[in-house]
Design a protein around this motif. Structure first.
Motif, PDB file in Angstrom:
ATOM      1  N   ILE A 197      46.130  36.575  54.243  1.00 49.61           N
ATOM      2  CA  ILE A 197      46.007  37.755  53.494  1.00 49.61           C
ATOM      3  C   ILE A 197      45.626  37.101  52.142  1.00 49.61           C
ATOM      4  N   SER A 198      44.903  38.125  51.239  1.00 48.39           N
ATOM      5  CA  SER A 198      44.803  37.545  49.806  1.00 48.39           C
ATOM      6  C   SER A 198      45.364  38.682  48.937  1.00 48.39           C
ATOM      7  N   SER A 199      45.295  38.428  47.643  1.00 48.52           N
ATOM      8  CA  SER A 199      45.786  39.648  46.715  1.00 48.52           C
ATOM      9  C   SER A 199      44.842  39.223  45.584  1.00 48.52           C
ATOM     10  N   SER A 200      44.511  40.438  44.778  1.00 44.85           N
ATOM     11  CA  SER A 200      43.752  40.207  43.686  1.00 44.85           C
ATOM     12  C   SER A 200      44.258  41.066  42.324  1.00 44.85           C
ATOM     13  N   TRP A 201      43.577  41.059  41.171  1.00 46.24           N
ATOM     14  CA  TRP A 201      43.719  41.676  39.911  1.00 46.24           C
ATOM     15  C   TRP A 201      43.185  43.031  40.359  1.00 46.24           C
ATOM     16  N   ASP A 202      42.358  43.466  41.196  1.00 40.20           N
ATOM     17  CA  ASP A 202      41.915  44.644  41.402  1.00 40.20           C
ATOM     18  C   ASP A 202      42.876  45.428  42.387  1.00 40.20           C
ATOM     19  N   GLY A 203      44.134  45.021  42.441  1.00 35.55           N
ATOM     20  CA  GLY A 203      45.236  45.774  42.970  1.00 35.55           C
ATOM     21  C   GLY A 203      45.134  45.905  44.647  1.00 35.55           C
ATOM     22  N   THR A 204      44.351  45.171  45.269  1.00 36.08           N
ATOM     23  CA  THR A 204      44.330  45.411  46.507  1.00 36.08           C
ATOM     24  C   THR A 204      45.037  43.981  47.211  1.00 36.08           C
ATOM     25  N   VAL A 205      45.408  44.169  48.485  1.00 33.85           N
ATOM     26  CA  VAL A 205      45.459  42.968  49.326  1.00 33.85           C
ATOM     27  C   VAL A 205      44.820  43.179  50.697  1.00 33.85           C
TER      28      VAL A 205
END
Length: 348
Positions: free
Chosen positions: A129-137
């Motif tokens: 998995i990855s997470s982002s500053w765009d609010g998504t995983v």
């Protein structure tokens, strides 16, 4: 008892953001780094074999890879000993093979802002998995050209997302909104079908939301021995231990998502924000914390707050300590990385 001096190595011009020990080879260490403290410029992935080489220095620099933007996190593959994945400031996720020079073997670019964390499942070993500053995983497989699932986990930056070491379909996230969230991918809300796909309709229902702080939560980690016990750390300078055993899973998670979590303990002592927390893989009661106060600290935790105590301080770094990681093979050995362009490996 005299402790040996820490091993350390420098990467001039590249400040570190994250490090990870190989699950296959004792002493093999990867670090994600960035020029100009990650504000602008290139990134670099360093692969090093840390061992008792001549003069106590790391025995071998295995490889290094340059990228067009900063690297913020790195995770080793759980199925291929030479592969690892990185999260980049341009939103891209890259898969590398250390037997191949220069270029990644696969790259994805779905996040619309900085990709800030990656985690490879050690239970379902074919996904990460990855997470982002765009609010998504996003859930990925190294063999697929696109992500498998997108979670609209938070409305703001998701600093970290981690698989549970106890439940293969459960993940936890933390965010600038001050919450921890637990998601169960088996919930009916996550079922994919012809009228519902994760690209146009990101999934969003959390099984549990923990209002963990009034400020940003920068890091979290699952306890390796106590299911649904998590640690968090953030801008308020406090590391906290959470009991989330009341979380609802499966169908219940979709029908009645909850708000809760009980704070078992607060670990107070850091002078600046807590940037990273990580539970020891060898003991259930040891937690390491890295901070902008330039220290890494180790705490003996207990359900009773008054029984938790600080047991070790590592303070030779001269800039923010942004990462720490316990050795998977050797008990009591920690690695730390810092904006001073140094990685330290030491024994408690």
């Amino acid at each position: 008892m005299n402790r040996p001096p820490p091993l350390n190595f420098q990467t001039p011009g590249f400040a570190h953001y994250g490090l990870a020990w190989s699950p296959f080879h004792e002493g093999r260490l990867a670090t994600a780094s960035a020029a100009n403290y990650g504000l602008v410029g290139n990134g670099r992935l360093h692969l090093t074999s840390v061992g008792p080489g001549p003069g106590g220095a790391p025995s071998l620099v295995l490889n290094k890879y340059d990228t067009q933007d900063a690297l913020y996190d790195v995770a080793w593959s759980e199925i291929h000993e030479n592969q690892l994945v990185t999260a980049s400031g341009d939103g891209s996720i890259k898969l590398w093979d250390m037997m191949i020079n220069d270029l990644p073997i696969r790259a994805w670019h779905e996040h619309s802002r900085e990709a800030f964390s990656v985690d490879w499942s050690n239970l379902k070993k074919d996904v990460f998995i990855s997470s982002s500053w765009d609010g998504t995983v996003k859930l990925w497989s190294p063999d697929r050209p696109r992500s498998i699932t997108t979670l609209q986990a938070h409305t703001s930056c998701v600093y970290q997302a981690l698989f549970s070491p106890h439940q293969p379909d459960v993940i936890a996230t933390c965010s600038t909104d001050g919450t921890l969230k637990i998601f169960d991918l088996r919930a009916p809300a996550y079922a994919q079908g012809p009228a519902n796909n994760s690209f146009t309709q990101p999934l969003s229902a959390a099984a549990l939301t923990v209002p963990a702080s009034g400020t940003e939560i920068l890091s979290l980690d699952w306890n390796k021995y106590r299911p649904f016990t998590l640690a968090s750390g953030g801008v308020d300078k406090i590391a906290r231990i959470w009991d989330c055993r009341m979380v609802k899973l499966g169908a219940e998670a979709a029908q009645a998502p909850g708000v809760g979590g009980v704070c078992e303990s607060q670990l107070v002592g850091h002078e600046w924000a807590v940037r990273k927390v990580q539970w020891c893989p060898h003991r259930p009661d040891l937690l390491a914390t890295a901070s902008y106060d330039m220290t890494c600290r180790v705490w003996a935790t207990a359900p009773a707050p008054e029984a938790s105590k600080l047991v070790y301080i590592h303070d030779p770094h001269t800039e923010f300590v942004v990462g720490c990681a316990w050795s998977l093979f050797e008990e009591g050995v920690l690695g730390t990385c810092s904006w001073d362009c140094k990685v330290n490996v030491f024994r408690m």
